[in-house]
Enzyme design. Structure first.
Site, PDB file in Angstrom:
ATOM      1  N   SER A  97       0.854  -1.196   0.000  1.00  0.00           N
ATOM      2  CA  SER A  97       0.000   0.000   0.000  1.00  0.00           C
ATOM      3  C   SER A  97       0.886   1.239   0.000  1.00  0.00           C
ATOM      4  CB  SER A  97      -0.862  -0.009   1.266  1.00  0.00           C
ATOM      5  OG  SER A  97      -1.443   1.258   1.494  1.00  0.00           O
ATOM      6  N   TYR A 107      -1.667  -0.717  10.392  1.00  0.00           N
ATOM      7  CA  TYR A 107      -1.877  -1.052   8.976  1.00  0.00           C
ATOM      8  C   TYR A 107      -0.634  -0.678   8.167  1.00  0.00           C
ATOM      9  CZ  TYR A 107      -3.655  -1.009   4.246  1.00  0.00           C
ATOM     10  OH  TYR A 107      -3.804  -1.242   2.905  1.00  0.00           O
TER      11      TYR A 107
HETATM   12  C1  8X3 Z   1      -4.885   1.731   1.500  1.00  0.00           C
HETATM   13  C2  8X3 Z   1      -4.417   2.938   0.816  1.00  0.00           C
HETATM   14  O1  8X3 Z   1      -4.690   5.423   0.491  1.00  0.00           O
HETATM   15  O2  8X3 Z   1      -6.701   4.136   1.027  1.00  0.00           O
HETATM   16  O3  8X3 Z   1      -4.035   0.669   1.239  1.00  0.00           O
HETATM   17  O4  8X3 Z   1      -5.030   4.511   2.750  1.00  0.00           O
HETATM   18  S1  8X3 Z   1      -5.247   4.321   1.306  1.00  0.00           S
END
Ligand code: 8X3
Length: 248
Positions: A134, A147
């Site tokens: 991510s 996260y």
């Molecule tokens: C999630 C990315 O930008 O929605 O993995 O936090 S974001």
């Protein structure tokens, strides 16, 4: 005919990737916890899809589940480590431990265990591992520490794995998307559809299909090329700068 092993194939990016790879002539083993969704996907995609009911927390059953794969699905050319989730947005000082454990167990422990279990097949096929990380791996935001930490792990794990796999021909890539409208925010918000809709409203987020197309591109590059990491955002998403706390 090549075979992709896709975790979290019952929704979002995993489901879109399953469709993309079957349409591209691959076999797909799709994992998930929801049998009815796996069966629906099998009904749609036909004999090229094998639904495997698997909970990413159940690391003890991975080896047996892989051993029991039916004949046409026994070789694995690509592992797409897509299964993952985020705990509710919360500062760590206000967070419950349980949801954090669930995220670490899935995004980190389950991913490592499954990769380890599939490596013999991937080495045999000179295959590839594509990990869903991510933008949060690189850019921190308030309320997302666990996260973001889990996704930073995923990226660095992939780079280290490349070192371990030197000479094997196995490729490893970290795909690092920003905002993609899937069930991701719904899960993060404990099922609050209005909150999810509000986050993605009027900002043209990326779609699961956008990311599936990118994964397909990475997976079908010539075998001498390795994309180490690939960061993607919708045009409407950028950075807000540093937070500064002032005294007085
Ligand atoms: C999630 C990315 O930008 O929605 O993995 O936090 S974001």
């Amino acid at each position: 005919m090549k075979t992709a092993f896709i975790t979290g194939a019952t929704a979002g990016i995993g489901e879109a990737a399953a469709r993309k790879f079957v349409a591209g002539g691959w076999r797909v083993i799709g994992t998930g916890r929801r049998r009815e969704r796996l069966d629906a996907l099998a009904g749609e995609l036909g004999a090229a899809f094998h639904g495997l009911e698997l909970d990413m927390h159940d690391t003890g059953v991975f080896a047996a589940a892989i051993d029991a794969l039916p004949d046409p699905f026994r070789g694995v050319d690509l592992l797409l480590n897509n299964a993952g989730l985020a705990p509710p947005m919360s500062s760590l000082q206000d967070a419950e431990q349980g949801p954090l454990d669930t995220v670490i167990d899935t995004n980190v422990t389950g991913l490592v265990a499954l990769t380890r279990a599939l490596l013999p097949k991937l080495i045999e096929c000179k295959g590839a591992v594509i990990n869903l990380s991510s933008v949060a791996a690189t850019y921190p935001y308030r309320g997302g520490a666990v996260y973001a930490g889990s996704k930073a792990f995923v990226r660095q794990f992939g780079l280290g794995l490349r070192c371990d796999l030197a000479g094997s021909g196995v490729r490893v890539t970290s795909i690092e998307p920003g905002m993609v409208e899937t069930e991701f925010t719904l899960v993060r918000n404990g099922g609050d559809q209005a909150a999810s809709d509000a986050l993605y409203a009027a900002m043209d987020p990326m779609t699961a299909e956008d990311i599936a197309d990118t994964i397909w591109w990475v997976a079908t590059l010539p075998p001498h090329l390795n994309i180490n990491a690939l960061e993607l955002m919708p045009v409407t998403q950028s950075w807000a700068g540093f937070a500064v706390e002032r005294k007085g």
